[in-house]
Write a protein that holds these residues in place. Structure first.
Motif, PDB file in Angstrom:
ATOM      1  N   ALA A  57       0.829  -1.212   0.000  1.00  0.00           N
ATOM      2  CA  ALA A  57       0.000   0.000   0.000  1.00  0.00           C
ATOM      3  C   ALA A  57       0.860   1.258   0.000  1.00  0.00           C
ATOM      4  O   ALA A  57       0.598   2.224  -0.709  1.00  0.00           O
ATOM      5  CB  ALA A  57      -0.932   0.004   1.213  1.00  0.00           C
ATOM      6  N   GLU A  58       1.930   1.226   0.799  1.00  0.00           N
ATOM      7  CA  GLU A  58       2.810   2.386   0.836  1.00  0.00           C
ATOM      8  C   GLU A  58       3.493   2.610  -0.501  1.00  0.00           C
ATOM      9  O   GLU A  58       3.645   3.739  -0.962  1.00  0.00           O
ATOM     10  CB  GLU A  58       3.861   2.174   1.922  1.00  0.00           C
ATOM     11  N   ARG A  59       3.894   1.500  -1.150  1.00  0.00           N
ATOM     12  CA  ARG A  59       4.514   1.628  -2.465  1.00  0.00           C
ATOM     13  C   ARG A  59       3.548   2.219  -3.481  1.00  0.00           C
ATOM     14  O   ARG A  59       3.916   3.083  -4.292  1.00  0.00           O
ATOM     15  CB  ARG A  59       4.995   0.258  -2.936  1.00  0.00           C
ATOM     16  N   ALA A  60       2.285   1.766  -3.448  1.00  0.00           N
ATOM     17  CA  ALA A  60       1.280   2.296  -4.372  1.00  0.00           C
ATOM     18  C   ALA A  60       1.041   3.790  -4.134  1.00  0.00           C
ATOM     19  O   ALA A  60       0.918   4.576  -5.071  1.00  0.00           O
ATOM     20  CB  ALA A  60      -0.020   1.520  -4.233  1.00  0.00           C
ATOM     21  N   LEU A  61       0.989   4.174  -2.847  1.00  0.00           N
ATOM     22  CA  LEU A  61       0.783   5.592  -2.536  1.00  0.00           C
ATOM     23  C   LEU A  61       1.971   6.441  -2.994  1.00  0.00           C
ATOM     24  O   LEU A  61       1.800   7.554  -3.479  1.00  0.00           O
ATOM     25  CB  LEU A  61       0.569   5.770  -1.028  1.00  0.00           C
ATOM     26  N   ARG A  62       3.175   5.920  -2.846  1.00  0.00           N
ATOM     27  CA  ARG A  62       4.337   6.660  -3.296  1.00  0.00           C
ATOM     28  C   ARG A  62       4.337   6.851  -4.808  1.00  0.00           C
ATOM     29  O   ARG A  62       4.643   7.941  -5.308  1.00  0.00           O
ATOM     30  CB  ARG A  62       5.613   5.930  -2.866  1.00  0.00           C
ATOM     31  N   LEU A  63       3.977   5.790  -5.531  1.00  0.00           N
ATOM     32  CA  LEU A  63       3.906   5.906  -6.987  1.00  0.00           C
ATOM     33  C   LEU A  63       2.850   6.925  -7.403  1.00  0.00           C
ATOM     34  O   LEU A  63       3.062   7.735  -8.310  1.00  0.00           O
ATOM     35  CB  LEU A  63       3.599   4.534  -7.595  1.00  0.00           C
ATOM     36  N   LYS A  64       1.718   6.891  -6.714  1.00  0.00           N
ATOM     37  CA  LYS A  64       0.655   7.848  -7.026  1.00  0.00           C
ATOM     38  C   LYS A  64       1.085   9.272  -6.706  1.00  0.00           C
ATOM     39  O   LYS A  64       0.802  10.220  -7.462  1.00  0.00           O
ATOM     40  CB  LYS A  64      -0.607   7.498  -6.248  1.00  0.00           C
ATOM     41  N   ALA A  65       1.804   9.453  -5.585  1.00  0.00           N
ATOM     42  CA  ALA A  65       2.282  10.787  -5.219  1.00  0.00           C
ATOM     43  C   ALA A  65       3.277  11.314  -6.245  1.00  0.00           C
ATOM     44  O   ALA A  65       3.244  12.488  -6.625  1.00  0.00           O
ATOM     45  CB  ALA A  65       2.915  10.751  -3.831  1.00  0.00           C
ATOM     46  N   VAL A  66       4.169  10.446  -6.719  1.00  0.00           N
ATOM     47  CA  VAL A  66       5.133  10.861  -7.745  1.00  0.00           C
ATOM     48  C   VAL A  66       4.422  11.267  -9.020  1.00  0.00           C
ATOM     49  O   VAL A  66       4.761  12.275  -9.666  1.00  0.00           O
ATOM     50  CB  VAL A  66       6.140   9.724  -8.005  1.00  0.00           C
ATOM     51  N   LYS A  67       3.407  10.484  -9.412  1.00  0.00           N
ATOM     52  CA  LYS A  67       2.649  10.800 -10.620  1.00  0.00           C
ATOM     53  C   LYS A  67       1.929  12.140 -10.500  1.00  0.00           C
ATOM     54  O   LYS A  67       1.947  12.972 -11.419  1.00  0.00           O
ATOM     55  CB  LYS A  67       1.657   9.681 -10.900  1.00  0.00           C
ATOM     56  N   LEU A  68       1.291  12.361  -9.350  1.00  0.00           N
ATOM     57  CA  LEU A  68       0.580  13.623  -9.138  1.00  0.00           C
ATOM     58  C   LEU A  68       1.539  14.813  -9.097  1.00  0.00           C
ATOM     59  O   LEU A  68       1.238  15.887  -9.624  1.00  0.00           O
ATOM     60  CB  LEU A  68      -0.217  13.559  -7.834  1.00  0.00           C
ATOM     61  N   GLU A  69       2.696  14.620  -8.500  1.00  0.00           N
ATOM     62  CA  GLU A  69       3.681  15.701  -8.460  1.00  0.00           C
ATOM     63  C   GLU A  69       4.158  16.059  -9.857  1.00  0.00           C
ATOM     64  O   GLU A  69       4.328  17.242 -10.193  1.00  0.00           O
ATOM     65  CB  GLU A  69       4.856  15.274  -7.597  1.00  0.00           C
ATOM     66  N   LYS A  70       4.346  15.042 -10.692  1.00  0.00           N
ATOM     67  CA  LYS A  70       4.759  15.295 -12.068  1.00  0.00           C
ATOM     68  C   LYS A  70       3.676  16.049 -12.832  1.00  0.00           C
ATOM     69  O   LYS A  70       3.966  16.979 -13.599  1.00  0.00           O
ATOM     70  CB  LYS A  70       5.064  13.967 -12.764  1.00  0.00           C
ATOM     71  N   GLU A  71       2.406  15.674 -12.608  1.00  0.00           N
ATOM     72  CA  GLU A  71       1.306  16.379 -13.265  1.00  0.00           C
ATOM     73  C   GLU A  71       1.229  17.826 -12.801  1.00  0.00           C
ATOM     74  O   GLU A  71       0.982  18.738 -13.603  1.00  0.00           O
ATOM     75  CB  GLU A  71      -0.012  15.654 -12.983  1.00  0.00           C
ATOM     76  N   VAL A  72       1.456  18.050 -11.505  1.00  0.00           N
ATOM     77  CA  VAL A  72       1.425  19.421 -10.984  1.00  0.00           C
ATOM     78  C   VAL A  72       2.533  20.258 -11.611  1.00  0.00           C
ATOM     79  O   VAL A  72       2.328  21.414 -11.998  1.00  0.00           O
ATOM     80  CB  VAL A  72       1.558  19.409  -9.448  1.00  0.00           C
ATOM     81  N   GLN A  73       3.724  19.687 -11.737  1.00  0.00           N
ATOM     82  CA  GLN A  73       4.827  20.406 -12.371  1.00  0.00           C
ATOM     83  C   GLN A  73       4.513  20.740 -13.828  1.00  0.00           C
ATOM     84  O   GLN A  73       4.793  21.842 -14.305  1.00  0.00           O
ATOM     85  CB  GLN A  73       6.110  19.580 -12.269  1.00  0.00           C
ATOM     86  N   ASP A  74       3.923  19.754 -14.531  1.00  0.00           N
ATOM     87  CA  ASP A  74       3.567  19.980 -15.933  1.00  0.00           C
ATOM     88  C   ASP A  74       2.535  21.091 -16.060  1.00  0.00           C
ATOM     89  O   ASP A  74       2.660  21.997 -16.908  1.00  0.00           O
ATOM     90  CB  ASP A  74       3.034  18.685 -16.530  1.00  0.00           C
ATOM     91  N   LEU A  75       1.511  21.068 -15.210  1.00  0.00           N
ATOM     92  CA  LEU A  75       0.484  22.105 -15.255  1.00  0.00           C
ATOM     93  C   LEU A  75       1.053  23.468 -14.866  1.00  0.00           C
ATOM     94  O   LEU A  75       0.647  24.500 -15.418  1.00  0.00           O
ATOM     95  CB  LEU A  75      -0.667  21.724 -14.319  1.00  0.00           C
TER      96      LEU A  75
END
Length: 225
Positions: free
Chosen positions: A58-76
């Motif tokens: 679960a922690e690994r999944a949350l970390r992957l999701k956080a990285v993905k969201l951070e990348k989207e925020v940077q792109d936006l």
């Protein structure tokens, strides 16, 4: 009697042994029996697995999701900054175009007026240079020709740029186009409420009034304002 009692003892022993064997077969299991081992194995297998694997996944999944969201925020964020920069550039260009239009919007009109100024200057030089003292008639003729040429040129420039002189004599009084100076008695053939005399010409630019014409309006009474 004694013989019967001795004969009955073996039977009692046999019954007691059979009873013990039956009781042993019904519930008294040997601690090392196969059934006991099977039950123990089943109990061990029914226990929950260790809790270490669940939270780590679960922690690994949350970390992957956080990285993905951070990348989207940077792109936006980058897209937003680019959009703001483009909007600012467009605003500056538009403002510069507006300022240029204000400054150079009458460039063509001024260029045509320069020609009028040239005619006026040449007429003045001609009158002052060639006129002999006392020859007033020749002077007046040159002035008249120069002014006529100047007037024709001005009318040509005005017509080219959509500047039109109003001729409201005989028209009905309109406060949006005429400035009332006074009332005058209506003469023969003049309708009351119409313009009888123009004191100063009015002008329109592309159909819009830029200067009201100063007029006198005819009325039936003899009263003047």
């Amino acid at each position: 009697m004694a013989a019967r009692s001795l004969w009955a003892v073996p039977r009692r022993v046999q019954r007691l042994a059979a009873s013990c064997t039956a009781s042993y077969g019904r519930g008294w299991l040997h601690p090392f029996s196969t059934a006991t081992q099977r039950t123990t194995g089943e109990d061990c297998s029914s226990e929950d697995p260790p809790d270490e694997l669940g939270p780590s996944l679960a922690e690994r999944a949350l970390r992957l999701k956080a990285v993905k969201l951070e990348k989207e925020v940077q792109d936006l964020t980058v897209r937003y900054q680019r959009a703001v920069a483009d909007s600012e550039n467009i605003r500056r260009k538009t403002q510069r175009c507006i300022e240029d239009a204000k400054i150079f919007g009458i460039q063509s009109f001024c260029k045509d007026l320069v020609e009028v100024a040239d005619i006026l200057e040449k007429t003045t030089e001609c009158i002052s240079g060639e006129t002999e003292p006392g020859d007033q008639k020749l002077t007046l003729e040159k002035v008249f020709r120069g002014l006529s040429l100047l007037e024709a040129k001005l009318k040509s420039v005005f017509a080219k740029h959509g500047l039109e002189k109003m001729t409201p004599i005989g028209d009905k009084y309109d406060p949006h186009e005429h400035e009332l100076i006074c009332h005058v008695p209506a003469g023969v053939g003049v309708q009351p409420g119409t313009v009888a005399l123009v004191r100063q010409d009015g002008y329109k630019l592309q159909g819009r009034t830029i200067r009201l014409a100063q007029v006198e309006v005819a009325v039936e009474s003899q009263r003047r304002l």
